[in-house]
Design a protein around this motif. Structure first.
Motif, short mmCIF file in Angstrom:
data_model
loop_
_atom_site.label_atom_id
_atom_site.label_comp_id
_atom_site.label_asym_id
_atom_site.label_seq_id
_atom_site.Cartn_x
_atom_site.Cartn_y
_atom_site.Cartn_z
N PRO A 125 0.84 -1.20 0.00
CA PRO A 125 0.00 0.00 0.00
C PRO A 125 0.87 1.26 0.00
N ALA A 126 0.30 2.38 -0.42
CA ALA A 126 1.09 3.60 -0.64
C ALA A 126 1.97 3.98 0.55
N ARG A 127 1.39 3.97 1.76
CA ARG A 127 2.17 4.44 2.93
C ARG A 127 3.40 3.57 3.16
N LYS A 128 3.19 2.27 3.02
CA LYS A 128 4.29 1.32 3.23
C LYS A 128 5.35 1.49 2.13
N TYR A 129 4.87 1.71 0.92
CA TYR A 129 5.80 1.93 -0.21
C TYR A 129 6.67 3.15 0.05
N ILE A 130 6.02 4.24 0.45
CA ILE A 130 6.76 5.48 0.70
C ILE A 130 7.81 5.27 1.80
N SER A 131 7.45 4.54 2.84
CA SER A 131 8.45 4.38 3.92
C SER A 131 9.58 3.45 3.46
N TYR A 132 9.28 2.52 2.57
CA TYR A 132 10.35 1.69 1.99
C TYR A 132 11.30 2.58 1.18
N VAL A 133 10.71 3.44 0.34
CA VAL A 133 11.55 4.32 -0.49
C VAL A 133 12.43 5.21 0.39
N ARG A 134 11.83 5.74 1.46
CA ARG A 134 12.56 6.58 2.42
C ARG A 134 13.85 5.91 2.90
N LYS A 135 13.76 4.61 3.10
CA LYS A 135 14.93 3.88 3.62
C LYS A 135 15.94 3.55 2.52
N HIS A 136 15.56 3.79 1.26
CA HIS A 136 16.44 3.39 0.15
C HIS A 136 16.81 4.57 -0.74
N MET A 137 16.90 5.75 -0.18
CA MET A 137 17.17 6.93 -1.02
C MET A 137 18.67 7.12 -1.26
N GLU A 138 19.28 6.07 -1.90
CA GLU A 138 20.72 6.17 -2.14
C GLU A 138 20.99 7.07 -3.34
N ASN A 139 22.20 7.57 -3.38
CA ASN A 139 22.70 8.33 -4.52
C ASN A 139 22.60 7.45 -5.78
N GLY A 140 22.15 8.02 -6.89
CA GLY A 140 22.11 7.24 -8.14
C GLY A 140 20.87 6.37 -8.28
N SER A 141 19.89 6.58 -7.41
CA SER A 141 18.64 5.86 -7.62
C SER A 141 17.46 6.84 -7.63
N GLY A 142 16.28 6.30 -7.82
CA GLY A 142 15.10 7.16 -7.92
C GLY A 142 13.84 6.37 -7.65
N ALA A 143 12.71 7.07 -7.56
CA ALA A 143 11.45 6.39 -7.30
C ALA A 143 10.30 7.08 -8.01
N LEU A 144 9.37 6.27 -8.50
CA LEU A 144 8.12 6.80 -9.05
C LEU A 144 7.13 6.95 -7.90
N VAL A 145 6.58 8.13 -7.78
CA VAL A 145 5.64 8.40 -6.69
C VAL A 145 4.42 9.09 -7.30
N THR A 146 3.23 8.64 -6.93
CA THR A 146 2.05 9.28 -7.52
C THR A 146 1.89 10.69 -6.93
N THR A 147 1.26 11.56 -7.73
CA THR A 147 1.22 13.00 -7.44
C THR A 147 0.81 13.31 -6.00
N GLU A 148 -0.24 12.62 -5.53
CA GLU A 148 -0.75 12.92 -4.18
C GLU A 148 0.27 12.62 -3.09
N HIS A 149 1.23 11.75 -3.37
CA HIS A 149 2.17 11.34 -2.32
C HIS A 149 3.52 12.04 -2.40
N LEU A 150 3.67 12.94 -3.36
CA LEU A 150 4.97 13.65 -3.49
C LEU A 150 5.30 14.37 -2.19
N LYS A 151 4.27 14.91 -1.56
CA LYS A 151 4.49 15.70 -0.34
C LYS A 151 4.96 14.83 0.83
#
Ligand code: TXA
Ligand code: MG
Length: 349
Positions: free
Chosen positions: A252-278
């Motif tokens: 689910p979106a919240r869990k996905y966002i917190s996973y991305v938060r933990k993996h914000m390494e240099n040289g990577s990126g994430a697709l995030v839907t507009t409502e969750h950019l904030k």
């Protein structure tokens, strides 16, 4: 070879000259990249066997993967295929537009176009530039997506230039494609149609016109395509993948966002839907957040997917995270493309 990029400007006489020049290249057996409403296509005459060979070579594509043949009016299908009531029912509702129908082929279509199959995939695009070129050349046009085989499909002329510069004679720049994913491919069955590749024309839209609508097993589970008899040969190749590794996360979106938060390494990126950019604040330098489009808009998210994957490569990213979209209704095309971009691997967290 020098690749010329000619822009469609809306100025009548200029555009007519661009189309006439492209038509001449086609008639002489050459190939031209053209805009359609779905993605850019690499077009050559579907009647000259040598053109298909050039297309396969330019794409670096296995020649047993058949090409779609584009016509400017549904009735032109008669020249190249054996039509049916079902074909005309579909044509009446969806053509010109992003629907491709597989029909038994006539002899004028060489086996090199259909990968040796006795059927041909017929599509009447809606894009006026594509249709004008078909009319001006007097040939039906064989045209796969204008990317190097396996790469994400091109939705702008500059995507095509990146893959095809020095390889083809001409690119017609008709701006950004309005749909951004390839056409829905269907094959008539005894009592309806089978979807071989999902696109903008959804299962529900087809059901209103075609009766029973089945979806080929490989559409939802690309690994099936390797095992089973492949109905649509294009589905068996690894496809749509950027150089970057796509990590697809089923959460689910919240869990996905917190996973991305933990993996914000240099040289990577994430697709995030507009409502969750904030929800993704404090992003470190070297990590890229892509606006995937509004969560509930299957069309907007589908339109953006290929250009985001290409952008990731331009930025030289090694890893791109994406949330697994729904697979139902209008989301099926997006689901299919993104699962294939990830090589079929889904991480459930
Ligand atoms: O939107 C589109 O369809 C774009 C634009 C350029 O028109 N074209 C496109 O072509 O996506 P291509 O070649 O990249 O994809 C053709 C798909 C493949 O999955 C292929 O296997 C399937 O159509 N196909 C073509 N001929 C077929 C046939 N005779 N039987 C079954 N599948 C066929
Ligand atoms: Mg393709």
């Amino acid at each position: 070879m020098k690749t010329e990029v000619l822009k469609i400007t809306g100025e009548k006489e200029h555009d007519r000259k661009v189309i006439a020049k492209a038509a001449e290249i086609i008639r002489n057996g050459g190939i031209v990249a053209i805009p359609t409403e779905t993605v850019y296509g690499l077009a050559g005459s579907a009647l000259l066997p040598g053109s298909a060979e050039k297309i396969y070579k330019a794409k670096g594509r296995p020649s047993d993967n058949p090409l779609i043949v584009h016509i400017s009016e549904p009735r032109e299908a008669e020249d190249i295929a054996y039509t049916s009531d079902m074909f005309y029912r579909l044509a009446e509702r969806f053509m010109p537009g992003p629907l491709t129908v597989v029909l038994p082929k006539k002899d004028c279509i060489p086996g090199s176009v259909t990968g040796g199959l006795d059927s041909v995939a017929v599509r009447c695009p809606e894009n006026p530039i594509a249709r004008a070129l078909i009319k001006a050349s007097g040939h039906p046009l064989a045209a796969p997506s204008a990317n190097k085989s396996g790469m994400p499909s091109p939705t702008t002329a500059s995507h095509v230039y990146h893959d095809m510069n020095g390889i083809i004679e001409m690119i017609i720049d008709g701006g950004e494609c309005s749909i951004g994913v390839e056409s829905t491919v269907v094959k008539p069955t005894e009592d309806g149609v089978m979807i071989l590749r999902p696109g903008r024309i959804s299962e529900r839209m087809l059901r209103k016109v075609a009766g029973r609508v089945e979806v080929a097993a490989s559409v939802k589970d690309p690994s099936n395509a390797e095992k089973e008899k492949v109905e649509s040969p294009g589905m068996k190749y690894r496809h749509y993948s950027p150089e970057a590794e796509v990590i697809l996360i089923d959460a689910p979106a919240r869990k996905y966002i917190s996973y991305v938060r933990k993996h914000m390494e240099n040289g990577s990126g994430a697709l995030v839907t507009t409502e969750h950019l904030k929800d993704l604040t404090g992003v470190p330098e070297g990590f890229t957040v892509f606006d995937a489009g509004k969560t509930r808009s299957a069309f907007e998210r589908s339109k953006r997917i290929f250009s985001i994957l290409r952008r990731a490569d331009e930025l030289g990213l090694k890893t791109v995270y994406a949330q697994l979209p729904p697979s139902d209704g209008a989301f099926l095309a997006l689901y299919n493309r993104i699962v294939r971009a990830a090589g079929g691997r889904i991480l459930k967290i």
